[in-house]
Design a protein around this motif. Structure first.
Motif, PDB file in Angstrom:
ATOM      1  N   UNK A  58      10.024  -5.594  31.792  1.00  0.00           N
ATOM      2  CA  UNK A  58      11.175  -5.371  32.698  1.00  0.00           C
ATOM      3  C   UNK A  58      11.795  -6.506  33.297  1.00  0.00           C
ATOM      4  N   UNK A  59      13.044  -6.576  33.450  1.00  0.00           N
ATOM      5  CA  UNK A  59      13.845  -7.784  34.014  1.00  0.00           C
ATOM      6  C   UNK A  59      14.378  -6.775  35.167  1.00  0.00           C
ATOM      7  N   UNK A  60      14.184  -7.299  36.277  1.00  0.00           N
ATOM      8  CA  UNK A  60      14.865  -6.281  37.575  1.00  0.00           C
ATOM      9  C   UNK A  60      15.599  -7.467  38.428  1.00  0.00           C
ATOM     10  N   UNK A  61      16.758  -7.285  38.643  1.00  0.00           N
ATOM     11  CA  UNK A  61      17.679  -8.141  39.512  1.00  0.00           C
ATOM     12  C   UNK A  61      18.075  -7.568  40.569  1.00  0.00           C
ATOM     13  N   UNK A  62      17.568  -6.409  41.082  1.00  0.00           N
ATOM     14  CA  UNK A  62      17.825  -5.772  42.218  1.00  0.00           C
ATOM     15  C   UNK A  62      16.845  -4.908  43.085  1.00  0.00           C
ATOM     16  N   UNK A  63      16.554  -4.778  44.199  1.00  0.00           N
ATOM     17  CA  UNK A  63      15.915  -4.257  44.999  1.00  0.00           C
ATOM     18  C   UNK A  63      15.393  -2.608  44.627  1.00  0.00           C
ATOM     19  N   UNK A  64      16.750  -2.111  44.253  1.00  0.00           N
ATOM     20  CA  UNK A  64      16.907  -0.660  44.131  1.00  0.00           C
ATOM     21  C   UNK A  64      15.976  -0.275  42.695  1.00  0.00           C
ATOM     22  N   UNK A  65      16.398  -0.963  41.635  1.00  0.00           N
ATOM     23  CA  UNK A  65      15.719  -1.090  40.354  1.00  0.00           C
ATOM     24  C   UNK A  65      14.229  -1.367  40.409  1.00  0.00           C
ATOM     25  N   UNK A  80       2.794  -7.080  51.021  1.00  0.00           N
ATOM     26  CA  UNK A  80       3.398  -7.180  49.789  1.00  0.00           C
ATOM     27  C   UNK A  80       4.100  -8.476  49.649  1.00  0.00           C
ATOM     28  N   UNK A  81       4.127  -9.243  48.639  1.00  0.00           N
ATOM     29  CA  UNK A  81       4.864 -10.477  48.396  1.00  0.00           C
ATOM     30  C   UNK A  81       6.600 -10.229  48.698  1.00  0.00           C
ATOM     31  N   UNK A  82       6.912 -11.150  49.532  1.00  0.00           N
ATOM     32  CA  UNK A  82       8.616 -10.947  49.818  1.00  0.00           C
ATOM     33  C   UNK A  82       9.143 -11.455  48.488  1.00  0.00           C
ATOM     34  N   UNK A  83      10.458 -10.738  48.295  1.00  0.00           N
ATOM     35  CA  UNK A  83      11.487 -11.201  47.111  1.00  0.00           C
ATOM     36  C   UNK A  83      12.528 -11.328  47.694  1.00  0.00           C
ATOM     37  N   UNK A  84      13.175 -12.525  47.431  1.00  0.00           N
ATOM     38  CA  UNK A  84      14.563 -12.727  47.906  1.00  0.00           C
ATOM     39  C   UNK A  84      15.575 -12.339  46.929  1.00  0.00           C
ATOM     40  N   UNK A  85      16.226 -10.961  46.971  1.00  0.00           N
ATOM     41  CA  UNK A  85      16.832 -10.733  45.813  1.00  0.00           C
ATOM     42  C   UNK A  85      18.354 -11.586  45.727  1.00  0.00           C
ATOM     43  N   UNK A  86      18.598 -12.392  46.574  1.00  0.00           N
ATOM     44  CA  UNK A  86      19.796 -13.156  46.483  1.00  0.00           C
ATOM     45  C   UNK A  86      19.594 -14.372  45.741  1.00  0.00           C
ATOM     46  N   UNK A  87      18.193 -14.783  45.601  1.00  0.00           N
ATOM     47  CA  UNK A  87      17.862 -15.958  44.972  1.00  0.00           C
ATOM     48  C   UNK A  87      16.950 -15.790  43.748  1.00  0.00           C
ATOM     49  N   UNK A 139       8.234 -13.454  40.519  1.00  0.00           N
ATOM     50  CA  UNK A 139       9.414 -13.561  40.954  1.00  0.00           C
ATOM     51  C   UNK A 139       9.856 -14.929  40.562  1.00  0.00           C
ATOM     52  N   UNK A 140      11.084 -15.015  39.970  1.00  0.00           N
ATOM     53  CA  UNK A 140      11.727 -16.337  39.699  1.00  0.00           C
ATOM     54  C   UNK A 140      12.849 -16.616  39.990  1.00  0.00           C
ATOM     55  N   UNK A 141      13.300 -17.768  40.248  1.00  0.00           N
ATOM     56  CA  UNK A 141      14.727 -18.175  41.057  1.00  0.00           C
ATOM     57  C   UNK A 141      15.694 -18.045  39.940  1.00  0.00           C
TER      58      UNK A 141
END
Length: 156
Positions: A58-65, A80-87, A139-141
């Motif tokens: 999987x490659x997920x680029x938004x919170x909904x997915x 849970x580890x925070x994910x900054x979906x903007x970056x 999570x990757x920048x």
């Protein structure tokens, strides 16, 4: 019988051709690839309504997915580890449901122009009395340029 043999032979040749192309693309992606920082996501689980009968990359680029596959795990003393979906975006591998203790361990994330390579290891243990869906997510920048990335998954 000859038709069946011919169909099987053609399918095998087609599969081998796809593998050669993928291998060539991977070798090209590995040229000049450099390690990039990543964060291993902790305290998540694969949702029980996800069909875990085969491996999913999987490659997920938004919170909904992301929320369609994973949920936050209730762990005492751990969030849970925070994910900054903007970056950031998420790379995940979900294995089929199993009764064996199985850990998916991220080893490296490398990037070259237009490509990301996710290297991981599998540790399989003994049979248990319960079922689990092994997975790993990082999570990757996001790259500065918003180009489409081709992601390769390599088991080390």
């Amino acid at each position: 019988m000859k038709k069946l043999f011919l169909v099987v032979a053609l399918a095998t040749v087609a599969l081998l051709c796809c593998q050669c192309t993928t291998s060539k693309e991977l070798r090209q992606a590995q040229k000049g690839a450099q390690d990039v920082p990543y964060t291993v996501l902790q305290n998540y689980y694969v949702r029980n309504d996800v069909n875990a009968t085969q491996m999913q990359r999987l490659i997920l680029d938004n919170e909904e997915d992301f929320n369609a596959f994973f949920g936050p795990a209730a762990v005492m003393g751990g969030l849970p580890t925070d994910i900054n979906w903007k970056t950031q975006f998420v790379i995940a591998i979900v294995l089929p449901e199993t009764q064996r203790t199985t850990n998916v361990i991220p080893k490296a994330v490398k990037q070259s122009p237009g490509n990301v390579i996710f290297e991981y290891a599998l540790n399989r243990g003994r049979k248990t009395g319960y079922r689990q869906v092994p997975f790993s997510a990082v999570a990757v920048n996001r790259a500065a340029d918003a180009q489409e990335l081709q992601v390769f998954f390599i088991e080390k």
